[in-house]
Design a protein around this motif. Structure first.
Motif, mmCIF file in Angstrom:
data_model
loop_
_atom_site.group_PDB
_atom_site.id
_atom_site.type_symbol
_atom_site.label_atom_id
_atom_site.label_comp_id
_atom_site.label_asym_id
_atom_site.label_seq_id
_atom_site.Cartn_x
_atom_site.Cartn_y
_atom_site.Cartn_z
ATOM 1 N N ALA A 645 -7.480 70.003 -0.862
ATOM 2 C CA ALA A 645 -9.241 69.116 -0.906
ATOM 3 C C ALA A 645 -8.546 67.933 -2.615
ATOM 4 O O ALA A 645 -7.544 68.600 -3.095
ATOM 5 C CB ALA A 645 -10.590 69.967 -0.816
ATOM 6 N N GLU A 646 -9.004 67.367 -2.255
ATOM 7 C CA GLU A 646 -9.608 66.415 -3.339
ATOM 8 C C GLU A 646 -9.324 67.422 -4.489
ATOM 9 O O GLU A 646 -9.478 66.745 -6.163
ATOM 10 C CB GLU A 646 -10.499 65.471 -3.154
ATOM 11 C CG GLU A 646 -10.531 64.288 -2.212
ATOM 12 C CD GLU A 646 -11.381 63.383 -2.153
ATOM 13 O OE1 GLU A 646 -12.217 63.382 -3.194
ATOM 14 O OE2 GLU A 646 -11.812 62.279 -1.104
ATOM 15 N N ASP A 647 -10.373 68.332 -4.308
ATOM 16 C CA ASP A 647 -10.657 69.102 -5.657
ATOM 17 C C ASP A 647 -9.700 70.170 -6.021
ATOM 18 O O ASP A 647 -9.749 70.884 -6.790
ATOM 19 C CB ASP A 647 -11.616 69.721 -5.783
ATOM 20 C CG ASP A 647 -12.022 71.346 -4.839
ATOM 21 O OD1 ASP A 647 -10.402 70.516 -3.736
ATOM 22 O OD2 ASP A 647 -13.450 71.897 -4.373
#
Length: 662
Positions: A645-647
């Motif tokens: 994911a982006e995080d």
């Protein structure tokens, strides 16, 4: 009866008895001679002082001094006569006149004082002349003994009776004369210097000058008065001699006089000379390295040099005794040596021992040694290889810690992983700003030994301070076994040998013949010659590459199985299960390779989390190195087995739509 045979037998027996008696006498004479040789150096100072005083007196007894003495005696006798006459005239003047102020008495008194002063001056001149022309030392000794015997003998005779009278003073004086003569004879005894037939001309000269008679005679000229040598001996490592230290002499003060000793012996400047304490107080040992006990032994290392004891390894040979020197195998090690001293060649035999006994990881900051070892063991040269090697060694250390805890043991009982740092200055310069990896390297030196991960450190610059240290100040105290070849100076010697820096590795002579020679901390200031291993010897070692748990190159995929009947799969369509035709064949290039241990560990860690998980948690759960996890995650994301994911959290990739496992 055969008289001829009997006579022959008797003659033979008599001859044998005579030979036996002569042999016994010779042995007794030799034994007495050896004992006298041992005692003689103790009386050499007394004989030297006696001879020096006798020679001084002999040189003063010249004709000029004799004439001066005779003239002084005549003058003294005349002065005494004049003094006696003046004294008599003064007594007469006193009798003739009772007036002390009378002119006759005053004149007599003045003449008496003048005569007395003249006699005193003549007496002083006579004493000076006697000092300039003294009696011989033998005459003085005779007068001293006569002065003792005659009055003491008369007193003894007068105070004794006829029943108990004995001449004790005469016996005492005779005993003293005999003791004096015996001491002189022993002190002047010429001790035979035993020299081997193979001794060189230099060794013969040095042994002659180390002889007590020569030493005692010439030592005062060099400021060495109060020291006496014993007869020197020629050992396999050179000349060895003990020196007795009288008065305020100590081993340290004698060591400070090394230049004076070298000048007294006429020794070469390049000749190694060592002064150490003897086994008893008041004695020192002087060693001259005129030869090497290791000269006739090949320095080439072979696997046969590996000791049977698994806790020891062979370092080299003692050049003085020829004994093999062993060091701990499972101990942390520091090897120091300036460029050109043979450090790499000396280090190779120990590395080969570690490779044959366990696993070897070479972290080479320069890269030259890695060119030879890369076909034998795992090496790390480039910055990313070095960081990966440090991470994996640290992870292996922690993995063994968990294994030891699970098994309930305190010391690792498996294969030893030896981490070799070659040129520590370059390695520290590469990671000095990476505090995390520097801390891992420090922990390897402090925590790894009990877990079977041992750090060996080699450097040309054994310093811990400055902008470019050769060994970190928190790593150096953990390296207990230290071996040093020639280094640049006293500062480097202090770090190289710690509290044994007085061995002076910076004073090892330069030259090819001293390459591979150095000192071992705690062994004593005796020079050691290490084993060497050439390039061909390294290439001849068996190949064994160590990789950390879950790291290393991916295994080669298994060969494809023979073509079989296509497998059927179930497809759900409007409530009914139908047999679908086989899926089209996937090209060979698209078939995923077999997963590595690292990939399996990362997928298991993500699966066990049951949801999105951070990469840091995957590192902790899998027990892999941070760099290994990062590379593995990138590979799995590209393969479509993980989603990122982006995080930065990770999840397992969902299976293809419409597929259900049968």
């Amino acid at each position: 009866m055969d008289f001829a045979a009997a006579w022959s037998k008797i003659g033979t027996s008599t001859k044998t008895a005579r030979e036996f008696s002569a042999e016994r006498i010779n042995k007794t004479t030799e034994a007495v001679g050896r004992e006298l040789d041992l005692i003689a150096p103790a009386f050499a100072p007394f004989a030297a002082r006696w001879d020096a005083e006798a020679d001084r007196r002999r040189q003063l007894r010249t004709p000029e001094h004799l004439k001066a003495l005779l003239a002084a005696q005549r003058e003294h006798n005349a002065a005494r006569s004049v003094e006696r006459q003046a004294s008599a005239q003064r007594r007469i003047a006193r009798k003739e006149s009772k007036n002390p102020l009378a002119s006759a008495r005053r004149a007599a008194r003045t003449a008496d004082k003048a005569a007395r002063s003249h006699r005193q001056a003549a007496k002083a001149d006579l004493n000076a002349a006697k000092k300039n022309y003294p009696m011989t030392l033998r005459q003085l000794a005779i007068r001293v003994h006569a002065t003792h015997v005659v009055p003491a003998g008369i007193a003894s005779y007068a105070m004794s009776t006829a029943h108990d009278w004995t001449m004790w003073p005469g016996l005492t004086s005779a005993g003293l004369i005999a003791l004096n003569a015996g001491a002189l004879a022993l002190g002047r005894r010429k001790v035979a210097v035993v020299v081997d037939d193979d001794a060189s001309a230099e060794e013969r000269q040095l042994m002659e000058r180390l002889h007590p008679t020569y030493w005692v005679e010439h030592a005062p000229d060099r400021g060495l008065s109060g020291t006496v040598t014993t007869p020197p001996a020629l050992d396999p490592g050179g000349i060895r001699c003990e020196i007795r230290l009288d008065g305020t002499w100590t081993v340290k003060t004698l060591s400070d006089k090394a230049d004076s000793i070298r000048a007294l012996l006429g020794a070469r400047t390049a000749l190694r000379m060592r002064i150490t304490s003897a086994s008893r107080g008041g004695w020192a040992v002087l060693t001259l390295a005129t030869r090497s006990a290791a000269a006739n032994v090949s320095s080439l290392w072979t696997p046969d040099r590996i000791p049977a004891d698994p806790l020891l390894m062979s370092l080299g040979l003692d050049t003085e005794t020829g004994d093999e020197v062993l060091v701990p195998f499972d101990e942390r090690l520091l090897v120091s040596g300036a460029s050109g001293t043979g450090k790499s060649w000396s280090f190779r035999p120990m590395m080969a021992t570690a490779h044959l006994r366990g696993d070897l990881l070479l972290i080479d900051g320069k890269g030259e040694e890695a060119n030879i070892w890369e076909a034998v063991c795992r090496v790390a040269v480039e910055p990313d290889e070095i960081t990966d090697a440090v991470d994996e060694a640290h992870a292996e250390m922690n993995r063994r810690k968990r294994d030891m805890k699970a098994r309930g043991i305190s010391v690792w009982d498996g294969r030893q992983l030896t981490v070799v740092i070659d040129e520590g200055q370059v390695i520290l310069a590469a990671i000095q700003r990476d505090k995390e990896r520097l801390q891992r390297l420090i922990e390897l030196s402090s925590l790894g030994r009990s877990r079977g991960v041992v750090l060996w450190w080699a450097t040309q610059y054994p310093v811990t301070d400055g902008s470019a240290p050769g060994v970190h100040k928190l790593i150096a105290p953990n390296l207990l076994t230290r071996f040093s070849l020639r280094v640049a100076g006293t500062t480097q010697a202090q770090v190289a040998l710690d509290d044994c820096a007085h061995y002076a590795p910076h004073q090892i002579p330069e030259g090819r013949e001293y390459r591979g020679h150095g000192y071992l901390k705690g062994y004593g200031p005796r020079l050691l010659r290490t084993w060497t291993l050439d390039d061909d010897g390294v290439r001849g070692l068996p190949k064994s590459l160590w990789w950390g748990s879950g790291s290393g190159p991916a295994p080669v995929a298994a060969p494809e199985a023979p073509a079989e009947r296509p497998a059927l799969r179930l497809v759900k369509a409007e409530g009914d299960f139908l047999l679908a035709p086989p899926a089209p064949a996937v090209p060979a290039a698209e078939v995923p390779a077999q997963r590595t241990e690292a990939e399996t560990a990362v997928l298991d860690a993500v699966r066990a989390a049951g949801g999105p998980v951070r990469q840091k948690d995957v590192v902790d759960a899998s027990g892999l190195a941070k760099g290994t996890v990062s590379k593995t995650v990138t590979k799995l994301v590209k393969a479509g087995e993980l989603n990122k994911a982006e995080d930065g959290t990770l999840t397992l990739a969902a299976p293809a739509a419409g597929e259900v496992s049968a």
